[in-house]
Design an enzyme around this catalytic site. Sequence first.
Site, PDB file in Angstrom:
ATOM      1  N   ASP A   1       1.180  -1.014  -0.117  1.00 53.40           N
ATOM      2  CA  ASP A   1       0.108  -0.117  -0.175  1.00 53.40           C
ATOM      3  C   ASP A   1       1.401   1.226  -0.136  1.00 53.40           C
ATOM      4  OD1 ASP A   1      -2.356  -2.069   0.737  1.00 53.40           O
ATOM      5  OD2 ASP A   1      -2.675  -1.045   1.935  1.00 53.40           O
TER       6      ASP A   1
ATOM      7  N   GLY B   1       1.987  -2.057  -5.885  1.00 57.31           N
ATOM      8  CA  GLY B   1       1.470  -2.933  -6.099  1.00 57.31           C
ATOM      9  C   GLY B   1       0.153  -3.531  -5.174  1.00 57.31           C
ATOM     10  N   ASP B   2      -0.738  -2.406  -4.086  1.00 56.08           N
ATOM     11  CA  ASP B   2      -1.716  -2.961  -3.722  1.00 56.08           C
ATOM     12  C   ASP B   2      -2.261  -1.389  -3.821  1.00 56.08           C
ATOM     13  OD1 ASP B   2      -3.898  -3.703  -1.796  1.00 56.08           O
ATOM     14  OD2 ASP B   2      -2.777  -5.406  -1.136  1.00 56.08           O
ATOM     15  N   ASP B   3      -3.398  -0.916  -2.758  1.00 55.52           N
ATOM     16  CA  ASP B   3      -3.709  -0.252  -2.875  1.00 55.52           C
ATOM     17  C   ASP B   3      -2.911   1.841  -2.547  1.00 55.52           C
ATOM     18  OD1 ASP B   3      -6.938  -0.876  -2.341  1.00 55.52           O
ATOM     19  OD2 ASP B   3      -6.620  -1.225  -0.698  1.00 55.52           O
TER      20      ASP B   3
ATOM     21  N   SER C   1      -2.990   1.206  -9.216  1.00 55.61           N
ATOM     22  CA  SER C   1      -2.897   0.005  -8.262  1.00 55.61           C
ATOM     23  C   SER C   1      -3.945  -1.210  -9.645  1.00 55.61           C
ATOM     24  CB  SER C   1      -3.814  -0.108  -6.914  1.00 55.61           C
ATOM     25  OG  SER C   1      -3.691  -1.615  -6.889  1.00 55.61           O
TER      26      SER C   1
END
Length: 489
Positions: free
Chosen positions: A259, A279-281, A312
């Site tokens: 995140d 790679g996420d939020d 994302s």
Amino acid sequence: MGDSSRFLPRSSSFRPDSRRSFDSIPALLSSYRTVLALIWAVGFILLVCWQRAAVDSFWGPPVRHIPRLRSLVFNLTDFGAVGDGVTVNTKAFEMAISEIRRRGGGQLNVEAGLWLTAPFNLTSHMTLFLAENAVILGIDDENYWPLMPPLPSYGYGRERAGPRYGSLIHGQNLRDVVITGNNGTINGQGRTWWTKYRNKHLNYTRGPLVQLMWSRDIQISHVTLRDSPFWTLHPYDCQNVTIRNVTILAPLSGAPNTDGIDPDSCENMLIEDCYISVGDDGIAIKSGWDQYGIAYARPSTNILIRNVVARSMISAGVSIGSEMSGGVSKVTVENLLVWNSKRGVRIKTTAGRGGYVRQITYRNLTLENVRVGIVIKTDYNEHPDEGYNPKALPVIEDINFDRIRGRGVRIPVRIYGSQPIPVRNVTFRDMLVGITYKKKRIFQCSFVQGRVIGKIFPSPCDNLDMYDEAGRLVRHSTSQNNIETDYDS
């Protein structure tokens, strides 16, 4: 006969010399032209050089000196640090920060170079300044990273029961802390951590890149944060936090749980003018996990997010939850661009969380090539342990969407309420989203109550009341419990 020369005209005696003079004029003029050409060429070259120097001095990048932001200033090299990317500089960081603490505050300059270090702690009344081309590198061997107790509002390590790894740059119970620079970088070297996590070679939850806990009056600006082992920037139970002009980077895939910014039980926070591709939020607002978050009872509230670009491929540009058991309220997200992403904005929760998500405003959102634009999900089933209370139901209400634009969006809206967790008082106004999905139900709703003011595109679900621009009721919803979902994301 006498001398014949006396019969010649008087001017004839000068003709040979005059002829020679006239013959030399072209050569003389030619030499003058050569000299003038040389003078002109030299002048032209000097003029071009002068203009280039003037343009460079006006338009070129200025020399970026390190400003003096506090009365007491140290350089990391004053404490024996070596920026070669090989020498471990943990002791230098610790000694410098210890001296700043002893002197009641100060500024620590990290000059250009690669400064390898294990985790270290900041202190109050401190500015950490990263010069241009300065890179703080986290050691990618977990044996150098200290273990810490689980966060009290989580009860367990987020990935594994028991302790968790600390953050590369850490601070607790601090006041007046600044992390800034001339766009220097803090690099967590997360690739080794991601690989070990996927291969289940880690015994504890990975640590964030930067984590400040129980602190206030925090400013983070003009730096790049990249390749965190876990969440990148994690203010936990903090007040008065400003994050401005920060770039956060991680690979879009293969970098789990990276995140960008995770405000967690924070109050009075501003996030603006940031670029986040992770790679996420991109941003995930949190406030604790199930029964531990309910007991800790610290909400995230009064948060403004504006002028942010996020990407994302795994999750969403801006999320709330799913760990929101302490409550999330009074959040405004405006002037947000989410591009080439899986989701635009998302609220996620589930039974057992308790808490609430309320008074949330999304304004001026732009969605470019996003699979699902707006998501509210109430069955995000992930729990720390079996001790959660499934009857602790979250409340989701007072959610506003205004001026939403997009193109290349597959599903503009998906609101998954449920009978035990309905979504109440949702408002849509001024929405125009170009779609790529040709099925009928692309504005999907279940167990939602709310309204649409004015005309929007695509056409809303039947769960919502319709009002004109003057606020006059046009049509009541046919049923607030309609289930209009036909696509799994």
